[in-house]
Scaffold this active site. Structure first.
Site, PDB file in Angstrom:
ATOM      1  N   TYR A 212      13.200  -0.772 -12.269  1.00 46.14           N
ATOM      2  CA  TYR A 212      12.801  -2.146 -11.926  1.00 46.14           C
ATOM      3  C   TYR A 212      13.321  -3.159 -12.945  1.00 46.14           C
ATOM      4  O   TYR A 212      13.694  -4.274 -12.581  1.00 46.14           O
ATOM      5  CB  TYR A 212      11.271  -2.244 -11.758  1.00 46.14           C
ATOM      6  CG  TYR A 212      10.871  -1.804 -10.367  1.00 46.14           C
ATOM      7  CD1 TYR A 212      10.988  -2.675  -9.287  1.00 46.14           C
ATOM      8  CD2 TYR A 212      10.445  -0.513 -10.110  1.00 46.14           C
ATOM      9  CE1 TYR A 212      10.679  -2.278  -8.001  1.00 46.14           C
ATOM     10  CE2 TYR A 212      10.132  -0.098  -8.827  1.00 46.14           C
ATOM     11  CZ  TYR A 212      10.244  -0.986  -7.779  1.00 46.14           C
ATOM     12  OH  TYR A 212       9.957  -0.589  -6.499  1.00 46.14           O
TER      13      TYR A 212
ATOM     14  N   VAL B  84      12.013  -8.822  -2.823  1.00 44.94           N
ATOM     15  CA  VAL B  84      11.228  -9.063  -4.034  1.00 44.94           C
ATOM     16  C   VAL B  84      12.039  -9.886  -5.048  1.00 44.94           C
ATOM     17  O   VAL B  84      11.659 -10.017  -6.198  1.00 44.94           O
ATOM     18  CB  VAL B  84      10.764  -7.714  -4.655  1.00 44.94           C
ATOM     19  CG1 VAL B  84       9.764  -7.019  -3.749  1.00 44.94           C
ATOM     20  CG2 VAL B  84      11.956  -6.783  -4.952  1.00 44.94           C
TER      21      VAL B  84
ATOM     22  N   HIS C 122       6.340  -7.939   0.084  1.00 45.60           N
ATOM     23  CA  HIS C 122       6.352  -6.767  -0.791  1.00 45.60           C
ATOM     24  C   HIS C 122       6.284  -7.128  -2.271  1.00 45.60           C
ATOM     25  O   HIS C 122       6.662  -6.323  -3.119  1.00 45.60           O
ATOM     26  CB  HIS C 122       7.601  -5.907  -0.499  1.00 45.60           C
ATOM     27  CG  HIS C 122       7.603  -5.329   0.886  1.00 45.60           C
ATOM     28  ND1 HIS C 122       8.746  -4.902   1.525  1.00 45.60           N
ATOM     29  CD2 HIS C 122       6.582  -5.107   1.751  1.00 45.60           C
ATOM     30  CE1 HIS C 122       8.429  -4.446   2.736  1.00 45.60           C
ATOM     31  NE2 HIS C 122       7.121  -4.566   2.896  1.00 45.60           N
TER      32      HIS C 122
ATOM     33  N   CYS D 170      -7.402  -2.562 -13.707  1.00 42.37           N
ATOM     34  CA  CYS D 170      -8.662  -2.293 -14.400  1.00 42.37           C
ATOM     35  C   CYS D 170      -9.597  -3.504 -14.445  1.00 42.37           C
ATOM     36  O   CYS D 170     -10.798  -3.346 -14.595  1.00 42.37           O
ATOM     37  CB  CYS D 170      -8.377  -1.786 -15.818  1.00 42.37           C
ATOM     38  SG  CYS D 170      -7.553  -3.020 -16.841  1.00 42.37           S
TER      39      CYS D 170
ATOM     40  N   CYS E 218      -1.186  -1.284 -20.692  1.00 44.64           N
ATOM     41  CA  CYS E 218      -2.039  -2.407 -20.289  1.00 44.64           C
ATOM     42  C   CYS E 218      -2.854  -2.848 -21.507  1.00 44.64           C
ATOM     43  O   CYS E 218      -3.449  -2.011 -22.190  1.00 44.64           O
ATOM     44  CB  CYS E 218      -2.955  -1.955 -19.148  1.00 44.64           C
ATOM     45  SG  CYS E 218      -4.242  -3.152 -18.783  1.00 44.64           S
TER      46      CYS E 218
ATOM     47  N   CYS F  49      -6.796  -1.788 -20.774  1.00 42.87           N
ATOM     48  CA  CYS F  49      -7.334  -0.421 -20.625  1.00 42.87           C
ATOM     49  C   CYS F  49      -6.423   0.648 -21.235  1.00 42.87           C
ATOM     50  O   CYS F  49      -6.748   1.824 -21.184  1.00 42.87           O
ATOM     51  CB  CYS F  49      -7.547  -0.105 -19.142  1.00 42.87           C
ATOM     52  SG  CYS F  49      -6.005   0.121 -18.231  1.00 42.87           S
TER      53      CYS F  49
ATOM     54  N   THR G 118      17.607  -7.021   8.033  1.00 46.88           N
ATOM     55  CA  THR G 118      16.692  -5.904   7.752  1.00 46.88           C
ATOM     56  C   THR G 118      17.025  -4.730   8.659  1.00 46.88           C
ATOM     57  O   THR G 118      17.420  -4.931   9.812  1.00 46.88           O
ATOM     58  CB  THR G 118      15.209  -6.318   7.921  1.00 46.88           C
ATOM     59  OG1 THR G 118      14.382  -5.162   7.685  1.00 46.88           O
ATOM     60  CG2 THR G 118      14.894  -6.901   9.285  1.00 46.88           C
TER      61      THR G 118
ATOM     62  N   ASN H 251      22.612  -9.575  11.928  1.00 48.18           N
ATOM     63  CA  ASN H 251      22.899  -8.396  11.095  1.00 48.18           C
ATOM     64  C   ASN H 251      24.327  -7.952  11.397  1.00 48.18           C
ATOM     65  O   ASN H 251      24.715  -7.881  12.560  1.00 48.18           O
ATOM     66  CB  ASN H 251      21.907  -7.259  11.452  1.00 48.18           C
ATOM     67  CG  ASN H 251      21.839  -6.172  10.389  1.00 48.18           C
ATOM     68  OD1 ASN H 251      22.858  -5.772   9.846  1.00 48.18           O
ATOM     69  ND2 ASN H 251      20.632  -5.701  10.102  1.00 48.18           N
TER      70      ASN H 251
END
Ligand code: BJW
Length: 258
Positions: free
Chosen positions: A70, A106, A122, A134, A156, A159, A197, A222
């Protein structure tokens, strides 16, 4: 000739539309240099199947691998710019009274291009949350306020669990507010424009059929026939960075003629 007729029909439907909902997928960002989700990956990531990285189980098994994937994608998107397809969708707002974009992407490029009403189904690269939420769902984490690197999923601050990207993975439920905005856009539209898509990921893949069931005309853009061609009223083959600006130009002429 047939193609020209289809294009002309699409322009006529858009000229008469009062509410347009646009459902976009990875293809709309292809001409910004961002590979589509199901395209073979390149470089370091060529050995991985994206469908097997975009799951909570993958993150549980190997948080650092998923994190690094990512971060690499976020980095690529940060250096990309909206393309003529994104910009044409912004121009449509001047030609159709109401336009809502429902995107599976995204990358945030519709918002950066200037589209006003965007539902991000998404989630968004560059936004992060606690894997265990948390402090409640979602427990958003500002990455600037914690130590982090590109190779290892950070902890995090509340937590000590793991921080993950705030995106929707396979097997996860879309946020209620996002679903609400989507249902509203699909139930009100008289034209559903579907762009770039493959039409295989639910619940997004069902949206065009739902719009059609409620009386909307479905237009699909498309370069390769996707799963939604079967239910589309009009199919416009071609890259969105070419087809969408051409649609806008014709629509300007058509609306100008009254
Ligand atoms: C161009 C172009 C150019 C190229 N111009 N175009 C019912 C039946 C069966 C399964 C399910 C079901 N309901 C739910 C599921 C499970 C699952 C699912 O759908 N699986 C399928 C694979 C079958 N869905 C879910 O888990 C969803 N959650 C859910 O429904 O919760 C309730 C539930 C859970 C479990 C069981 C049952 C119910 C959540 C789905 C979340 C998807 N998340 C991802 C990752 C997001 C983060 C990230 O990016 O990493 O979203 S997966 C991935 O696919 C990503 C994309 O947004 C999404 C769609 O991909 P997209 O955009 O269509 O891209 P591509 O690459 O597939 O296609 C690109 C297209 O562009 C191609 O057609 C090209 O031709 C075209 N193109 N150049 C225009 N220039």
């Amino acid at each position: 000739m047939v193609l020209r007729d289809e294009f002309h029909r699409a322009v006529e439907h858009l000229a008469r539309a009062s509410y347009l909902t646009v459902l976009t997928g990875a293809g709309v960002s292809k001409e910004s240099g961002i590979p589509t989700f199901r395209e073979a990956q390149t470089g370091l990531w060529a050995q991985y199947d994206p469908q097997e990285l975009a799951t909570p189980d993958a993150f549980r098994r190997n948080p650092d691998l998923v994190w690094a994937w990512y971060m690499a994608r976020w980095n690529r998107v940060a250096g990309a710019q909206p393309n003529p397809g994104h910009r044409a969708l912004v121009d449509l707002e001047k030609l159709v009274p109401m336009v809502t974009i429902v995107t599976q992407n995204v990358d945030g490029l519709h918002i950066r291009a200037g589209s006003r009403y965007v539902v991000e189904l998404h989630g968004r690269l560059g936004r992060f949350k606690c894997f265990d939420n948390c402090q409640g769902d979602p427990t958003l984490i500002d990455l600037e306020k914690i130590p982090y690197g590109r190779e290892r999923a950070p902890n995090c601050p509340y937590c000590d669990g793991k921080v993950r990207p705030d995106v929707v993975w396979f097997g996860e439920i879309l946020p209620a507010s996002v679903l609400q905005g989507t249902i509203s856009a699909i139930s009100q539209c008289d034209v559903a424009l579907v762009v770039g898509t493959s039409g295989i990921v639910q619940p997004a893949a069902s949206l065009p059929a739902e719009a059609k069931r409620r009386g909307a005309t479905v237009i699909d853009v498309n370069p390769a026939p996707d799963e939604l061609v079967a239910i589309a009223d009009i199919y416009l083959p071609g890259p969105s960075g070419e087809v969408l600006p051409a649609l806008v130009e014709q629509l300007k002429n058509r609306v100008g003629r009254g």
